[in-house]
Design a protein around this motif. Structure first.
Motif, PDB file in Angstrom:
ATOM      1  N   GLY A  92       0.808  -1.214   0.000  1.00 37.08           N
ATOM      2  CA  GLY A  92       0.000   0.000   0.000  1.00 37.08           C
ATOM      3  C   GLY A  92       0.837   1.257   0.000  1.00 37.08           C
ATOM      4  N   GLU A  93       1.965   1.231   0.711  1.00 33.83           N
ATOM      5  CA  GLU A  93       2.847   2.400   0.760  1.00 33.83           C
ATOM      6  C   GLU A  93       3.469   2.653  -0.612  1.00 33.83           C
ATOM      7  N   LEU A  94       3.930   1.593  -1.258  1.00 31.65           N
ATOM      8  CA  LEU A  94       4.501   1.755  -2.599  1.00 31.65           C
ATOM      9  C   LEU A  94       3.447   2.260  -3.580  1.00 31.65           C
ATOM     10  N   SER A  95       2.254   1.720  -3.484  1.00 36.68           N
ATOM     11  CA  SER A  95       1.174   2.127  -4.371  1.00 36.68           C
ATOM     12  C   SER A  95       0.877   3.610  -4.232  1.00 36.68           C
TER      13      SER A  95
ATOM     14  N   ARG B 299      -2.004  -1.701  -7.409  1.00 32.90           N
ATOM     15  CA  ARG B 299      -1.416  -2.911  -6.840  1.00 32.90           C
ATOM     16  C   ARG B 299      -1.130  -3.947  -7.923  1.00 32.90           C
ATOM     17  N   ASP B 300      -1.956  -3.974  -8.945  1.00 29.55           N
ATOM     18  CA  ASP B 300      -1.739  -4.926 -10.029  1.00 29.55           C
ATOM     19  C   ASP B 300      -0.416  -4.658 -10.748  1.00 29.55           C
ATOM     20  N   SER B 301      -0.074  -3.381 -10.917  1.00 26.84           N
ATOM     21  CA  SER B 301       1.192  -3.039 -11.573  1.00 26.84           C
ATOM     22  C   SER B 301       2.371  -3.508 -10.735  1.00 26.84           C
ATOM     23  N   ILE B 302       2.270  -3.300  -9.417  1.00 27.44           N
ATOM     24  CA  ILE B 302       3.340  -3.735  -8.525  1.00 27.44           C
ATOM     25  C   ILE B 302       3.496  -5.256  -8.593  1.00 27.44           C
TER      26      ILE B 302
ATOM     27  N   LYS C  20      16.166  -2.034  -2.040  1.00 22.08           N
ATOM     28  CA  LYS C  20      16.518  -2.409  -3.412  1.00 22.08           C
ATOM     29  C   LYS C  20      15.294  -2.345  -4.316  1.00 22.08           C
ATOM     30  N   ASP C  21      14.142  -2.779  -3.812  1.00 15.73           N
ATOM     31  CA  ASP C  21      12.907  -2.696  -4.591  1.00 15.73           C
ATOM     32  C   ASP C  21      12.532  -1.246  -4.873  1.00 15.73           C
ATOM     33  N   ILE C  22      12.732  -0.395  -3.869  1.00 17.14           N
ATOM     34  CA  ILE C  22      12.458   1.038  -4.039  1.00 17.14           C
ATOM     35  C   ILE C  22      13.342   1.602  -5.142  1.00 17.14           C
TER      36      ILE C  22
END
Length: 276
Positions: free
Chosen positions: A9-12, A19-22, A46-48
């Protein structure tokens, strides 16, 4: 203390991604979250970093495959190569934008020129140089107006021109149909090009044209053609080909029908002793 993990949720929210893109990036192997004790995905620094790179490279239209290759083999050498690719793409986009800008300026000037310098509702004899054009479908008919045909033409050559503000669209009438008062059958629709164009498939011949420019809807055809043919007959001109019309201002520039500007042109041969 720096955080080590971020939730989906934070990345979104941060990246304005669904969320589907992630999850899609994860499926491609570009993100590698770990699971917490509740089995929630937890993304690392690293994902960030990868998301930042993905967003930048996608904005320049890099393919996901190219991005994946880079992220999976990232070092100083590959980064330098990627930066060079980015520079090349940016320069290409700048060239495209400058070209688009010039096109917009040209079309704005054509609208201003049409409004300020056109002689309306008067028959004129004008000499036209050879005009190069792109043409699409031949022997076409449409029962409402020509704008559908223009749209088909613009789709066929979408990399060659823009629709908005473009006064270079036109159509060639079928003379036989006109003689029967049928004005919605066209031999060709076309788009006029610059004189120095090399990629063209249609030419409007050089010579004299009896012309008439009017405002309003296209249903004035009957009166206009009657008037033009009588003018040609009175002056003993010889008609050399099918009439054409140029859509100076139409539905793409205005939704007000009274603001439409159309020019009809009929190619003619003059009497040998006629001087102008």
């Amino acid at each position: 203390m720096k955080r080590k993990y971020y939730k989906t949720g934070e990345l979104s929210k941060i990246y304005k991604l669904g969320r589907d893109s992630i999850k899609y990036y994860e499926k491609l192997g570009l993100l590698n979250p770990v699971r917490d004790t509740n089995s929630y995905r937890m993304y690392t620094i690293k994902d960030i970093c990868n998301l930042n790179l993905i967003r930048e490279l996608r904005s320049l239209d890099f393919s996901m495959q190219r991005i994946k290759e880079y992220l999976q083999n990232r070092n100083v050498k590959s980064t330098k190569n990627m930066l060079k690719e980015e520079i090349e793409l940016i320069e290409k986009k700048v060239d495209e934008l400058n070209c688009h800008k010039k096109s917009l300026e040209k079309r704005l000037a054509s609208i201003d020129g049409c409004i300020e310098h056109t002689t309306f509702n008067r028959i004129e004899l004008l000499y036209m140089n050879k005009r190069k054009a792109l043409t699409g479908d031949s022997n076409v008919r449409f029962d409402e107006n020509v704008d559908y045909l223009i749209q088909k033409l613009s789709e066929k050559f979408e990399d060659k021109f823009y629709v908005l503000g473009n006064s270079n669209f036109g159509a060639v009438f079928n003379s036989d149909s006109i003689s029967n008062n049928i004005f919605n059958i066209y031999k060709n629709t076309f788009y006029l090009l610059d004189d120095n164009a090399t990629n063209y498939n249609f030419i409007l011949d050089e010579g004299y044209y009896v012309t008439y420019t009017y405002k309003g809807d296209y249903k004035q055809y009957l009166q206009i053609f009657d008037m033009l043919y009588k003018f040609i007959e009175v002056n003993q001109y010889t008609i050399l080909g099918d009439p054409i019309e140029i859509y100076k201002i139409d539905v793409y520039e205005t939704s007000i029908e009274d603001e439409y500007v159309t020019q009809v042109q009929i190619p003619v041969k003059l009497l040998s002793d006629l001087s102008i």
